[in-house]
Design an enzyme around this catalytic site. Structure first.
Site, PDB file in Angstrom:
ATOM      1  N   HIS A 326       0.852  -1.195   0.000  1.00 57.63           N
ATOM      2  CA  HIS A 326       0.000   0.000   0.000  1.00 57.63           C
ATOM      3  C   HIS A 326       0.881   1.235   0.000  1.00 57.63           C
ATOM      4  O   HIS A 326       1.939   1.241   0.637  1.00 57.63           O
ATOM      5  CB  HIS A 326      -0.909   0.015   1.238  1.00 57.63           C
ATOM      6  CG  HIS A 326      -2.083   0.909   1.067  1.00 57.63           C
ATOM      7  ND1 HIS A 326      -2.006   2.256   1.290  1.00 57.63           N
ATOM      8  CD2 HIS A 326      -3.335   0.647   0.655  1.00 57.63           C
ATOM      9  CE1 HIS A 326      -3.195   2.791   1.024  1.00 57.63           C
ATOM     10  NE2 HIS A 326      -4.006   1.840   0.639  1.00 57.63           N
ATOM     11  N   ASP A 383      -7.999  -5.305   0.034  1.00 60.25           N
ATOM     12  CA  ASP A 383      -8.515  -6.169  -1.028  1.00 60.25           C
ATOM     13  C   ASP A 383      -8.098  -7.616  -0.892  1.00 60.25           C
ATOM     14  O   ASP A 383      -8.578  -8.466  -1.640  1.00 60.25           O
ATOM     15  CB  ASP A 383      -8.071  -5.638  -2.397  1.00 60.25           C
ATOM     16  CG  ASP A 383      -8.880  -4.429  -2.791  1.00 60.25           C
ATOM     17  OD1 ASP A 383     -10.053  -4.382  -2.382  1.00 60.25           O
ATOM     18  OD2 ASP A 383      -8.356  -3.553  -3.477  1.00 60.25           O
TER      19      ASP A 383
HETATM   20  N1  ACO Z   1       4.042  -7.725  -4.609  1.00 56.03           N
HETATM   21  C1  ACO Z   1       5.401  -7.717  -4.753  1.00 56.03           C
HETATM   22  N2  ACO Z   1       6.183  -6.624  -4.685  1.00 56.03           N
HETATM   23  C2  ACO Z   1       5.566  -5.464  -4.416  1.00 56.03           C
HETATM   24  C3  ACO Z   1       4.161  -5.378  -4.227  1.00 56.03           C
HETATM   25  C4  ACO Z   1       3.414  -6.560  -4.332  1.00 56.03           C
HETATM   26  N3  ACO Z   1       2.067  -6.541  -4.179  1.00 56.03           N
HETATM   27  N4  ACO Z   1       3.825  -4.103  -3.991  1.00 56.03           N
HETATM   28  C5  ACO Z   1       4.974  -3.397  -4.029  1.00 56.03           C
HETATM   29  N5  ACO Z   1       6.028  -4.216  -4.282  1.00 56.03           N
HETATM   30  C6  ACO Z   1       7.440  -3.835  -4.343  1.00 56.03           C
HETATM   31  C7  ACO Z   1       7.718  -2.997  -5.575  1.00 56.03           C
HETATM   32  O1  ACO Z   1       8.065  -3.804  -6.688  1.00 56.03           O
HETATM   33  C8  ACO Z   1       8.862  -2.150  -5.087  1.00 56.03           C
HETATM   34  O2  ACO Z   1      10.005  -2.954  -5.060  1.00 56.03           O
HETATM   35  P1  ACO Z   1      11.460  -2.307  -5.402  1.00 56.03           P
HETATM   36  O3  ACO Z   1      11.720  -1.315  -4.318  1.00 56.03           O
HETATM   37  O4  ACO Z   1      12.387  -3.455  -5.420  1.00 56.03           O
HETATM   38  O5  ACO Z   1      11.318  -1.669  -6.751  1.00 56.03           O
HETATM   39  C9  ACO Z   1       8.507  -1.874  -3.621  1.00 56.03           C
HETATM   40  O6  ACO Z   1       7.695  -2.986  -3.216  1.00 56.03           O
HETATM   41  C10 ACO Z   1       7.749  -0.567  -3.399  1.00 56.03           C
HETATM   42  O7  ACO Z   1       6.562  -0.629  -4.164  1.00 56.03           O
HETATM   43  P2  ACO Z   1       5.954   0.549  -5.011  1.00 56.03           P
HETATM   44  O8  ACO Z   1       5.392  -0.011  -6.272  1.00 56.03           O
HETATM   45  O9  ACO Z   1       6.932   1.669  -5.138  1.00 56.03           O
HETATM   46  O10 ACO Z   1       4.792   1.004  -4.059  1.00 56.03           O
HETATM   47  P3  ACO Z   1       3.630   1.978  -4.461  1.00 56.03           P
HETATM   48  O11 ACO Z   1       3.329   2.760  -3.252  1.00 56.03           O
HETATM   49  O12 ACO Z   1       3.950   2.743  -5.693  1.00 56.03           O
HETATM   50  O13 ACO Z   1       2.430   0.995  -4.856  1.00 56.03           O
HETATM   51  C11 ACO Z   1       0.620  -0.482  -4.682  1.00 56.03           C
HETATM   52  C12 ACO Z   1       1.440   0.618  -3.994  1.00 56.03           C
HETATM   53  C13 ACO Z   1       0.127   0.009  -6.044  1.00 56.03           C
HETATM   54  C14 ACO Z   1      -0.603  -0.787  -3.831  1.00 56.03           C
HETATM   55  C15 ACO Z   1       1.498  -1.734  -4.850  1.00 56.03           C
HETATM   56  O14 ACO Z   1       1.897  -2.207  -3.573  1.00 56.03           O
HETATM   57  C16 ACO Z   1       0.798  -2.837  -5.635  1.00 56.03           C
HETATM   58  O15 ACO Z   1       0.843  -2.831  -6.863  1.00 56.03           O
HETATM   59  N6  ACO Z   1       0.121  -3.784  -4.944  1.00 56.03           N
HETATM   60  C17 ACO Z   1      -0.641  -4.827  -5.623  1.00 56.03           C
HETATM   61  C18 ACO Z   1      -1.963  -4.287  -6.113  1.00 56.03           C
HETATM   62  C19 ACO Z   1      -2.927  -4.021  -4.987  1.00 56.03           C
HETATM   63  O16 ACO Z   1      -3.118  -4.836  -4.098  1.00 56.03           O
HETATM   64  N7  ACO Z   1      -3.587  -2.870  -5.070  1.00 56.03           N
HETATM   65  C20 ACO Z   1      -4.611  -2.470  -4.094  1.00 56.03           C
HETATM   66  C21 ACO Z   1      -4.106  -1.346  -3.266  1.00 56.03           C
HETATM   67  S1  ACO Z   1      -5.276  -0.913  -2.032  1.00 56.03           S
HETATM   68  C22 ACO Z   1      -6.447  -0.088  -2.865  1.00 56.03           C
HETATM   69  O17 ACO Z   1      -6.258   0.593  -3.814  1.00 56.03           O
HETATM   70  C23 ACO Z   1      -7.740  -0.283  -2.385  1.00 56.03           C
END
Ligand code: ACO
Length: 448
Positions: A326, A383
């Protein structure tokens, strides 16, 4: 003090102050190319600190650069407070756990939109109005005939909400704005249920005025004209919790969209329809559908959790654990905790044995013990467990994000009103750092 709705009616004429508790105290100093400027610092009611950069460009020629806005405060808001480090979520000061335990969804709608919990008589009145306005104009039913049966219900919901503006044009007085808000809350659930009925080829079921908001939604989704339908109390209670947990989440992608569209002066229905579209993506509200598809894939692949946890680490694969991570929560998502417990209770009560719930729990255990997830502070989000609950209630997978949208409606409406009430409410218009070609001469066709 005026209510948010009264303010919204007056805003285009007088732009009154909107009563947000805040103070401007110290100053921050910025030095750029040897020139020093003072920047105002705003402290929110929970001690959050914001450095004001509105005059930065006029004073220095520079702008701030913050793609995806992770460090940008787009507004001051008095609706929802989140402390991602401590896992706190409050609507208008009330803790999410208290609301999920004690409130009804219409009460939470009132709280978010009007800024306070309704009195007993207001609650009754609100409930009656949310039921009485559930019917949609008969002509709108013809729109459904134009969609193919395979249409995603989010496409239909977004189009239908925008279409409401054709039937209920933008109004000026507080009473008229309030009426459009009630219409939107009441009719969205009818439109959502009709889109489902359309996709499975069943006749539309009309709402009943002696039913509550949630009962009517379930009725329109699952009843058929040929037999009576009753709503299981355990399902109603779980649905109530789910909608409350989704009701607002401050400046997320879809809410920011609603505020941005609203800042251009677009009406309520158009602004919220844009929010529905923004919610659809798998990184946002579409994650609940993506979680179930992922869990099913893991199940069909022999429940090899480690393989999928490892897959997330290999960036080439582009695989993410859906329902994990998140932007704001870096400790735990309080909504996910509540839903994990609710999933256990609801499935046990309904006598449902869903292998995907077990897979979700085991996957969570494996991921939370893995260094990759620990270092990046990745935890289950709202979620991760919501899809399992929706499945147990009989809600089809492609309707999950629609359920999220129904829950988020009061939040979008509250933010649309707040944006409209902002005293210096200018249109949202970020800048950019241009990285393209510099000026070059026109090339005639033969010379390219
Ligand atoms: N699985 C594996 N790795 C992940 C995940 C995940 N679900 N989420 C983040 N990471 C990793 C990224 O690849 C990144 O790694 P790095 O530093 O090696 O490049 C690091 O964790 C930081 O992640 P970001 O993408 O920079 O985090 P951001 O704040 O931009 O994204 C998000 C947040 C979109 C929710 C992301 O965690 C994600 O895509 N999760 C999966 C989709 C999801 O569950 N979305 C629902 C969110 S809640 C909502 O909207 C109701």
């Amino acid at each position: 003090m005026k209510t948010p709705v009264e303010n919204a009616a007056a805003c285009s004429r007088t732009r009154p102050p909107h009563g947000i508790l805040r103070s401007v105290q110290s100053k921050a100093k910025l030095v750029l190319d040897g020139k020093e400027i003072d920047l105002p610092v705003t402290i929110g009611s929970e001690g959050e600190v914001g450095i004001g950069i509105s005059k930065l460009r006029s004073q220095t020629g520079a702008i701030t650069l913050d793609p995806s806005f992770a460090n940008t405060g787009a507004c001051e808001s008095a609706i929802t407070f989140i402390d991602g480090e401590r896992g706190i979520l409050r609507y208008r000061g009330y803790d999410i756990a208290d609301l999920a335990e004690h409130a009804s969804f219409p009460e939470v709608c009132h709280l978010l939109i009007h800024g306070r919990l309704p009195t007993r008589s207001e609650r009754e009145d609100y409930r009656t109005r949310l039921t009485r306005h559930s019917l949609v104009h008969e002509d709108m039913k013809k729109f459904f005939e134009g969609f193919p049966p395979s249409a995603h219900p989010m496409a239909i919901l977004s189009a239908m909400i925008a279409s409401l503006s054709a039937y209920y044009p933008e109004q000026e007085t507080p009473e008229e704005i309030e009426l459009n808000i009630i219409r939107l809350l009441a009719k969205a659930k009818t439109l959502a249920a009709f889109s489902y009925k359309k996709s499975i080829g069943q006749p539309f079921i009309y709402p009943q005025n002696d039913h509550s908001y949630l009962e009517n939604f379930m009725l329109m989704m699952f009843a058929v004209p040929s037999e009576p339908y009753t709503v299981e109390p355990v399902v109603r209670s779980a649905l109530n919790k789910l909608l409350i947990l989704h009701a607002d989440h401050e400046q997320n992608c879809s809410t920011t969209t609603v505020r941005t569209v609203g800042s251009g002066g677009a009406n309520l229905f158009a602004s919220v329809s844009a929010g529905v579209s923004a919610l659809w993506g798998p990184l946002h509200g579409g994650a609940n559908q993506a979680v179930i598809e992922m869990l099913q894939r893991i199940h069909d692949d022999g429940a090899n959790y480690g393989k999928y946890v490892d897959l997330t680490k290999s960036k080439d694969e582009g695989f993410k654990l859906m329902g994990f991570g998140h932007r704001v929560y870096k400790n735990f998502d309080p909504r996910a905790r509540i839903l994990k417990q609710a999933a256990d209770e609801v499935l046990a009560n309904l006598g449902v044995n869903d292998p995907l719930l077990e897979i979700a729990k085991r996957l969570e255990e494996v991921a939370l013990a893995d260094d990759y997830f620990i270092e990046r502070k990745l935890y289950p989000n709202v979620d991760f467990y919501s899809g399992i609950l929706y499945r147990a209630m009989g809600i089809p997978t492609n309707m999950f994000t629609v359920m999220f949208a129904l829950g988020r409606l009061p939040g979008w409406i509250a933010h649309w009103l707040e944006q409209r009430n902002t005293p210096d409410g200018r249109i949202s218009r970020p800048r950019q750092i241009y990285t393209g070609e510099t000026a070059r001469p026109w090339v005639p066709l033969d010379e390219r």
